[in-house]
Design a protein around this motif. Structure first.
Motif, PDB file in Angstrom:
ATOM      1  N   THR A  96      93.174  51.695 -35.337  1.00 37.93           N
ATOM      2  CA  THR A  96      92.464  52.929 -35.001  1.00 37.93           C
ATOM      3  C   THR A  96      91.706  53.465 -36.205  1.00 37.93           C
ATOM      4  OG1 THR A  96      94.192  53.458 -33.388  1.00 37.93           O
ATOM      5  CG2 THR A  96      92.718  55.251 -34.015  1.00 37.93           C
TER       6      THR A  96
ATOM      7  N   TYR B  90      87.688  62.196 -32.471  1.00 41.35           N
ATOM      8  CA  TYR B  90      88.744  61.327 -31.928  1.00 41.35           C
ATOM      9  C   TYR B  90      89.995  62.120 -31.571  1.00 41.35           C
ATOM     10  CZ  TYR B  90      92.336  57.825 -31.454  1.00 41.35           C
ATOM     11  OH  TYR B  90      93.373  57.081 -30.960  1.00 41.35           O
ATOM     12  N   VAL B  91      90.390  63.046 -32.440  1.00 40.08           N
ATOM     13  CA  VAL B  91      91.601  63.840 -32.186  1.00 40.08           C
ATOM     14  C   VAL B  91      91.465  64.643 -30.891  1.00 40.08           C
ATOM     15  CG1 VAL B  91      92.972  65.783 -33.022  1.00 40.08           C
ATOM     16  CG2 VAL B  91      92.290  63.975 -34.609  1.00 40.08           C
TER      17      VAL B  91
ATOM     18  N   HIS C  46      89.803  61.388 -27.976  1.00 42.78           N
ATOM     19  CA  HIS C  46      90.298  60.001 -27.940  1.00 42.78           C
ATOM     20  C   HIS C  46      89.303  59.074 -27.247  1.00 42.78           C
ATOM     21  CE1 HIS C  46      94.105  62.117 -28.815  1.00 42.78           C
ATOM     22  NE2 HIS C  46      94.382  61.019 -29.489  1.00 42.78           N
ATOM     23  N   ASP C  47      88.051  59.456 -27.252  1.00 44.37           N
ATOM     24  CA  ASP C  47      86.993  58.694 -26.600  1.00 44.37           C
ATOM     25  C   ASP C  47      86.222  57.918 -27.674  1.00 44.37           C
ATOM     26  OD1 ASP C  47      84.697  57.753 -25.361  1.00 44.37           O
ATOM     27  OD2 ASP C  47      84.456  59.522 -24.093  1.00 44.37           O
TER      28      ASP C  47
END
Length: 271
Positions: free
Chosen positions: A7, A21-22, A25-26
């Protein structure tokens, strides 16, 4: 831990990207933010560089992903300018380095201290400052292969970039050793008074490292740690440490001696 590492490779460390992202999450949104940042870099090059350097800096910056994808990762100037000369492009490379956008790693004549005096300034690799940006710059949707743990196909350059930025963030200067006789050692690190040899392996054959063996066997050359970062677990065999990739976060500079008092005895000079 490996999934977190994969990640990190894809997301990188840019604050806006991490926040995206946080929150979402895409990965698609992550990549869009990363490409926006890459475009901002290009705009900054146009804004802050001057004269003929502007075109040179832009060409070098855009060439980094493809040059890293080459087998030996070395940056070849003639791929962006057939008639290019190193001295004409020196300011452009320095601009990118000083701006923190690119991370040069110089080949050394021999992997012994002091490394900076052994640098071959005309032979180097040029890494990008953020692994997520490198993935986005590749334009091949490689993020999804990485997230599935597929690090063997054309991923060696991305792994090496991760380690370059990790070592730089830990305060190390970037060097490597490559010779026709010995082969190539990915990173040669001056750590305190010793020289550590680091190999980065992306495949399952990480116990095969002939260059590391040849370099470490040269009479008169002394080394500290010999580390292979790989997809395996922690092992120690024949003087070589095998560590999982993510353990690079624990590789830090040795503490300097707290004191080194030296006094010359001048008693023999007294009449």
């Amino acid at each position: 831990m490996l999934k977190l590492f994969y990640t990190y490779i894809v997301v990188g460390g840019m604050p806006d990207v991490v926040q995206t992202y946080v929150v979402t999450h895409d990965i698609g949104q992550v990549v869009r933010v990363q490409r926006d940042i890459l475009e901002l870099y290009r705009l900054d090059i146009s804004k802050y560089s001057t004269g003929s350097d502007r075109v040179k800096i832009q060409a070098i910056f855009d060439s980094i992903p493809s040059q890293l994808n080459d087998k030996n990762r070395r940056f070849f100037l003639n791929r962006i300018d057939e008639n290019g000369r190193q001295n004409r492009y020196e300011n452009a490379f320095l601009w990118l380095s000083d701006a923190g956008v690119a991370l040069p790693s110089y080949n050394v004549t021999e992997p012994q201290p002091p490394l900076q005096l052994n640098e071959k300034r005309s032979i180097f690799k040029l890494f990008l400052n953020d692994t997520g940006l490198l993935c986005a710059a590749c334009m091949q949707n490689i993020q999804f292969d990485i997230l599935q743990g597929d690090m063997e196909v054309n991923m060696g350059s991305i792994l090496e970039n991760v380690f370059a930025q990790s070592l730089k963030n830990a305060g190390f200067s970037l060097h490597y050793y490559d010779s026709k006789k010995m082969g190539e050692t990915d990173f040669v690190v001056q750590n305190g008074m010793e020289i550590d040899l680091l190999e980065i392996k992306s495949g399952n054959d990480y116990r095969k490292h002939p260059a590391l063996h040849r370099v470490s066997s040269v009479p008169g050359w002394k080394f500290g740690r010999k580390i292979v970062f790989c997809k395996g677990n922690v092992e120690y065999h024949d003087g070589v440490e095998y560590l999982p990739w993510y353990m690079v976060m624990f590789y830090r500079q040795e503490k300097a001696p707290s004191g080194y008092i030296y006094q010359v005895d001048l008693s023999a000079l007294q009449g």
